[in-house]
Design a protein around this motif. Structure first.
Motif, PDB file in Angstrom:
ATOM      1  N   THR A 158       0.820  -1.203   0.000  1.00 46.68           N
ATOM      2  CA  THR A 158       0.000   0.000   0.000  1.00 46.68           C
ATOM      3  C   THR A 158       0.858   1.259   0.000  1.00 46.68           C
ATOM      4  O   THR A 158       1.841   1.355   0.729  1.00 46.68           O
ATOM      5  N   GLY A 159       0.475   2.204  -0.852  1.00 49.07           N
ATOM      6  CA  GLY A 159       1.150   3.495  -0.908  1.00 49.07           C
ATOM      7  C   GLY A 159       2.380   3.538  -1.799  1.00 49.07           C
ATOM      8  O   GLY A 159       2.977   4.597  -1.968  1.00 49.07           O
ATOM      9  N   ARG A 160       2.753   2.424  -2.373  1.00 47.30           N
ATOM     10  CA  ARG A 160       3.927   2.411  -3.248  1.00 47.30           C
ATOM     11  C   ARG A 160       3.544   2.862  -4.653  1.00 47.30           C
ATOM     12  O   ARG A 160       2.411   2.705  -5.078  1.00 47.30           O
ATOM     13  N   GLN A 161       4.514   3.396  -5.353  1.00 43.34           N
ATOM     14  CA  GLN A 161       4.308   3.849  -6.718  1.00 43.34           C
ATOM     15  C   GLN A 161       3.955   2.655  -7.608  1.00 43.34           C
ATOM     16  O   GLN A 161       4.453   1.547  -7.398  1.00 43.34           O
ATOM     17  N   THR A 162       3.103   2.893  -8.593  1.00 48.08           N
ATOM     18  CA  THR A 162       2.703   1.834  -9.513  1.00 48.08           C
ATOM     19  C   THR A 162       3.124   2.171 -10.938  1.00 48.08           C
ATOM     20  O   THR A 162       3.423   3.317 -11.269  1.00 48.08           O
ATOM     21  N   CYS A 163       3.123   1.143 -11.769  1.00 44.62           N
ATOM     22  CA  CYS A 163       3.492   1.251 -13.173  1.00 44.62           C
ATOM     23  C   CYS A 163       3.005  -0.029 -13.853  1.00 44.62           C
ATOM     24  O   CYS A 163       2.434  -0.904 -13.211  1.00 44.62           O
TER      25      CYS A 163
END
Length: 155
Positions: free
Chosen positions: A69-74
């Protein structure tokens, strides 16, 4: 040439993965797909139906995904550790078979054999747990899924 099942996946494979992750930050999710953290509150998405899993298995998967949760996505490829999905020449590494791709946390792609992508032990553990949970959920109710779920530590 494709790698075969017995081939070692080289650390250079992490380079195109990291470039993919860098270039696709902020991209929208594919229609009908979900990220691992979306599945903290959703029951279905991608090829996952959490309603088909026993509640204790869902809880283990969600506990692993909650750590993301809260981590950058791609965009993540979704199956880069399958040697059949890697094509290499002397100068290039390419990935094929994008049917598992979706927007999620890049660490899921970087759980490569022998820690070839090189994340530190803590990051690798978090990603490995989340990846095992994802693979268990996506193909629930077969021998492989049960094996992968066994790798996810209970909360």
């Amino acid at each position: 040439m494709p790698l075969t099942g017995g081939d070692h996946i080289p650390p250079c494979q992490a380079i195109p993965l990291r470039e993919l992750h860098r270039l696709t930050q902020g991209w929208p999710q594919r229609p009908g797909r979900r990220s691992s953290t979306d599945l903290l509150h959703a029951e279905t998405g991608t090829r996952i139906d959490l309603g088909a899993m026993p509640p204790e298995s869902v809880a283990r998967c969600r506990a692993a995904w909650a750590r993301l949760t809260g981590r950058q996505t791609c965009v993540v490829h979704g199956d880069p550790d399958n040697p059949g999905n890697v094509r290499m020449t002397a100068n290039q590494v390419a990935l094929i078979d994008w049917d598992e791709s979706h927007v999620d946390v890049p660490g899921l792609d970087l759980v490569l054999p022998d820690n070839a992508a090189g994340p530190d032990d803590g990051a690798y553990d978090i990603a490995a747990q989340a990846s095992a949970a994802w693979e268990a959920a996506i193909c629930w109710d077969d021998e492989f899924a049960v094996k992968r779920l066994a790798e996810v530590r209970a909360v």
